[in-house]
Design an enzyme around this catalytic site. Structure first.
Site, PDB file in Angstrom:
ATOM      1  N   HIS A   1       3.651  -8.938   1.617  1.00 28.73           N
ATOM      2  CA  HIS A   1       4.163  -8.482   2.875  1.00 28.73           C
ATOM      3  C   HIS A   1       4.655  -9.934   3.578  1.00 28.73           C
ATOM      4  O   HIS A   1       5.175  -9.921   4.738  1.00 28.73           O
ATOM      5  CB  HIS A   1       3.632  -7.563   3.909  1.00 28.73           C
ATOM      6  CG  HIS A   1       4.007  -6.087   3.499  1.00 28.73           C
ATOM      7  ND1 HIS A   1       4.976  -5.516   4.086  1.00 28.73           N
ATOM      8  CD2 HIS A   1       3.391  -5.241   2.691  1.00 28.73           C
ATOM      9  CE1 HIS A   1       5.189  -4.389   3.549  1.00 28.73           C
ATOM     10  NE2 HIS A   1       4.368  -4.132   2.505  1.00 28.73           N
TER      11      HIS A   1
ATOM     12  N   HIS B   1      -4.232 -10.699  -3.704  1.00 30.44           N
ATOM     13  CA  HIS B   1      -3.587  -9.664  -3.115  1.00 30.44           C
ATOM     14  C   HIS B   1      -3.403  -8.622  -4.477  1.00 30.44           C
ATOM     15  O   HIS B   1      -3.586  -7.377  -4.238  1.00 30.44           O
ATOM     16  CB  HIS B   1      -2.330  -9.996  -2.534  1.00 30.44           C
ATOM     17  CG  HIS B   1      -1.678  -8.735  -1.612  1.00 30.44           C
ATOM     18  ND1 HIS B   1      -2.543  -8.146  -0.714  1.00 30.44           N
ATOM     19  CD2 HIS B   1      -0.661  -8.031  -1.811  1.00 30.44           C
ATOM     20  CE1 HIS B   1      -1.580  -7.080  -0.129  1.00 30.44           C
ATOM     21  NE2 HIS B   1      -0.537  -6.972  -0.974  1.00 30.44           N
TER      22      HIS B   1
ATOM     23  N   ASP C   1      -6.078  -5.294   2.981  1.00 36.06           N
ATOM     24  CA  ASP C   1      -4.809  -5.004   3.760  1.00 36.06           C
ATOM     25  C   ASP C   1      -5.045  -4.436   5.083  1.00 36.06           C
ATOM     26  O   ASP C   1      -6.131  -3.821   5.264  1.00 36.06           O
ATOM     27  CB  ASP C   1      -3.720  -4.217   3.397  1.00 36.06           C
ATOM     28  CG  ASP C   1      -3.226  -4.402   1.684  1.00 36.06           C
ATOM     29  OD1 ASP C   1      -3.837  -5.007   0.949  1.00 36.06           O
ATOM     30  OD2 ASP C   1      -1.925  -3.881   1.684  1.00 36.06           O
TER      31      ASP C   1
ATOM     32  N   HIS D   1      -3.528  -4.431  -1.921  1.00 33.31           N
ATOM     33  CA  HIS D   1      -2.121  -4.065  -2.182  1.00 33.31           C
ATOM     34  C   HIS D   1      -1.716  -2.632  -2.595  1.00 33.31           C
ATOM     35  O   HIS D   1      -0.695  -2.305  -2.358  1.00 33.31           O
ATOM     36  CB  HIS D   1      -1.806  -4.728  -3.515  1.00 33.31           C
ATOM     37  CG  HIS D   1      -0.293  -4.727  -3.996  1.00 33.31           C
ATOM     38  ND1 HIS D   1       0.850  -4.955  -3.102  1.00 33.31           N
ATOM     39  CD2 HIS D   1       0.440  -4.645  -5.070  1.00 33.31           C
ATOM     40  CE1 HIS D   1       2.030  -4.993  -3.593  1.00 33.31           C
ATOM     41  NE2 HIS D   1       1.697  -4.913  -4.868  1.00 33.31           N
TER      42      HIS D   1
ATOM     43  N   ASP E   1      -1.327  -9.313   3.621  1.00 34.27           N
ATOM     44  CA  ASP E   1      -0.839  -8.015   4.299  1.00 34.27           C
ATOM     45  C   ASP E   1      -1.312  -8.071   5.604  1.00 34.27           C
ATOM     46  O   ASP E   1      -2.185  -6.949   5.973  1.00 34.27           O
ATOM     47  CB  ASP E   1      -1.007  -6.706   3.229  1.00 34.27           C
ATOM     48  CG  ASP E   1       0.096  -6.811   2.419  1.00 34.27           C
ATOM     49  OD1 ASP E   1       0.824  -7.729   2.111  1.00 34.27           O
ATOM     50  OD2 ASP E   1       0.435  -5.540   1.841  1.00 34.27           O
TER      51      ASP E   1
ATOM     52  N   HIS F   1      -2.521  -4.679   7.911  1.00 37.48           N
ATOM     53  CA  HIS F   1      -0.931  -4.271   8.378  1.00 37.48           C
ATOM     54  C   HIS F   1      -0.970  -4.042   9.796  1.00 37.48           C
ATOM     55  O   HIS F   1      -0.470  -2.857  10.396  1.00 37.48           O
ATOM     56  CB  HIS F   1      -0.945  -3.026   7.628  1.00 37.48           C
ATOM     57  CG  HIS F   1      -0.165  -3.178   6.108  1.00 37.48           C
ATOM     58  ND1 HIS F   1       0.978  -3.949   5.954  1.00 37.48           N
ATOM     59  CD2 HIS F   1      -0.791  -3.084   4.934  1.00 37.48           C
ATOM     60  CE1 HIS F   1       1.138  -3.888   4.516  1.00 37.48           C
ATOM     61  NE2 HIS F   1       0.148  -3.403   3.920  1.00 37.48           N
TER      62      HIS F   1
END
Length: 428
Positions: free
Chosen positions: A160, A211, A98, A320, A127, A100
């Site tokens: 996401h 993920h 991830d 995740h 993500d 983000h």
């Protein structure tokens, strides 16, 4: 309330120290180059530090954004749900968790790991957006690398990358703020691109990446037959899939799953993508429903062993769960270093990899996690011995405002409001 590092007491970015770059234009011959991607990287970095967020279209026109997203979508759409990544004996593979929307950490990671090339393959494990202030820029940068080197960059979907999550955790608001009147049109292009992202890879025949992780098989209940009366077919079989019956899914079922569904609830033929994107490991044996999240599975070491053995694999790399999620999982290790080894079984290991350091960028509590991010390098000849590289956040972060109410929104995706989805809304 105290602000996190790189937070926004003053919502405006720092004053421009140099003239703004010219608007980014698509190459005249239509082909991206390394120089073009390097220029895009520098421009995105400059904009994040020196330009108010709603002035981004001055340098990154909406038409250019949509063209880049479409070009990447065409490539991604051709890839199967389960992508076979087969490196040559002289190629290394970098796996990233991830990120983000933490643009500056992604730029550092690419530099630190060595940029994608004919000699270095990257697999990103989903993500890309939400929570951070630069999800749009982060995802665009990775899409540019995908268009430039489609056989050296692989982008998987995270939970996401959905309409539900992006409406709750900031990405939809981010796009609409940065592109104002054109925001909804640009956002729709991103949603279509999310649908095209593959779900998993198998690297060098021995490493599975996804993920969330493992998925259940579809158990079809007896058919009910109803009149159809079309083209001579008098009856049509209406079979159902019972999500409460648990068995480990097969790679063949994963390949055949319908991945274009964007939002929960995932049922029937959509059950496997929901598991792949939302499931978590556990130290409890067996498969069970993931009641904390309200979607996906929990699976134990025995299921990891079964999955590795059945598919002749040695590693599972999933993502995740960041430090906030692991803070609530007392049965598993924390995420201070950017990775954990959650299951160590006879056939191999299950690894959780998280690549967003000092996460989340915005959070309500006074104490920040100050975690490292990490990436994994898989080297030839066997590709099954992970080399972990932890790294700290790039600081100071440019000042930015969050695009979601991080005080009211749940911190770790631990639950999903399926009722809100049924009502057509998306609130926690």
């Amino acid at each position: 309330m105290s602000q996190p590092d790189g937070g926004a007491d003053d919502p405006s970015p720092s004053p421009c120290l140099s003239p703004p770059p010219p608007p980014v234009a698509w190459p005249e011959d239509g082909a991206l180059t390394r120089e073009w991607v390097a220029g895009l990287t520098a421009t995105l970095d400059w904009c994040s530090r020196s330009l108010p967020a709603d002035r981004l279209p001055d340098v990154l026109p909406a038409a250019l954004v949509q063209r880049l997203v479409l070009a990447a979508s065409v490539i991604l759409h051709r890839e199967p749900n389960l992508v076979r990544v087969d490196p040559r004996p002289d190629q290394a593979v970098v796996v990233v968790g991830d990120v983000h929307g933490q643009l500056h950490d992604v730029i550092f990671l690419l530099q630190d790991a060595g940029f994608p090339s004919d000699d270095r393959i990257f697999v990103f494990n989903g993500d890309y957006v939400d929570r951070g202030a630069w999800g749009l820029e982060t995802f665009l940068l990775l899409l540019a690398w995908k268009v430039l080197l489609p056989n050296s960059v692989f982008l998987l979907r995270g939970n996401h990358e959905s309409k539900y999550c992006t409406s709750v955790y900031g990405f939809e608001q981010e796009v609409n703020f940065k592109y104002k009147g054109q925001g909804p049109q640009v956002y729709r292009k991103f949603l279509r691109c999310f649908e095209d992202l593959p779900l998993a890879t198998i690297i060098a025949g021995c490493v599975y990446t996804a993920h969330g992780g493992i998925f259940r098989g579809t158990i079809v209940m007896p058919s009910k037959r109803t009149k159809k009366g079309k083209k001579g077919n008098k009856y049509k079989a209406n079979s159902t899939v019972d999500p409460t019956l648990m068995k480990l899914g097969s790679l063949d079922e994963l390949l055949k799953a319908r991945r274009t569904v964007l939002d929960p609830p995932w049922e029937g033929s959509n059950l496997i993508p929901g598991d792949v994107l939302w499931s978590d490991p556990s130290l409890e044996m067996g498969l069970s429903s993931n009641k904390e999240r309200g979607i996906g599975l929990l699976w134990g070491p025995d299921i990891t062993q079964q999955f590795l053995y059945t598919n002749n694999l040695k590693l599972i790399i999933r993502s995740h769960e960041g430090p906030d999620a692991r803070d609530k999982r007392h049965d598993l290790l924390g995420m201070d270093s950017g990775y954990t080894i959650d299951h160590h079984v006879e056939c191999g290991k299950l690894i959780t990899l998280f690549s967003a350091p000092d996460y989340p960028q915005f959070q309500a509590s006074e104490d920040r996690y100050n975690n490292c991010g990490a990436y994994i390098v898989l080297n030839p000849p066997d590709f099954a011995t992970p080399v972990f590289h932890s790294f700290e956040a790039v600081k100071p972060r440019p000042k930015a405002n969050p695009y979601y109410d991080f005080e009211d929104v749940i911190d770790s995706d631990e639950e999903l409001n399926l009722g809100a989805m049924d009502d057509g809304s998306a609130s926690s």
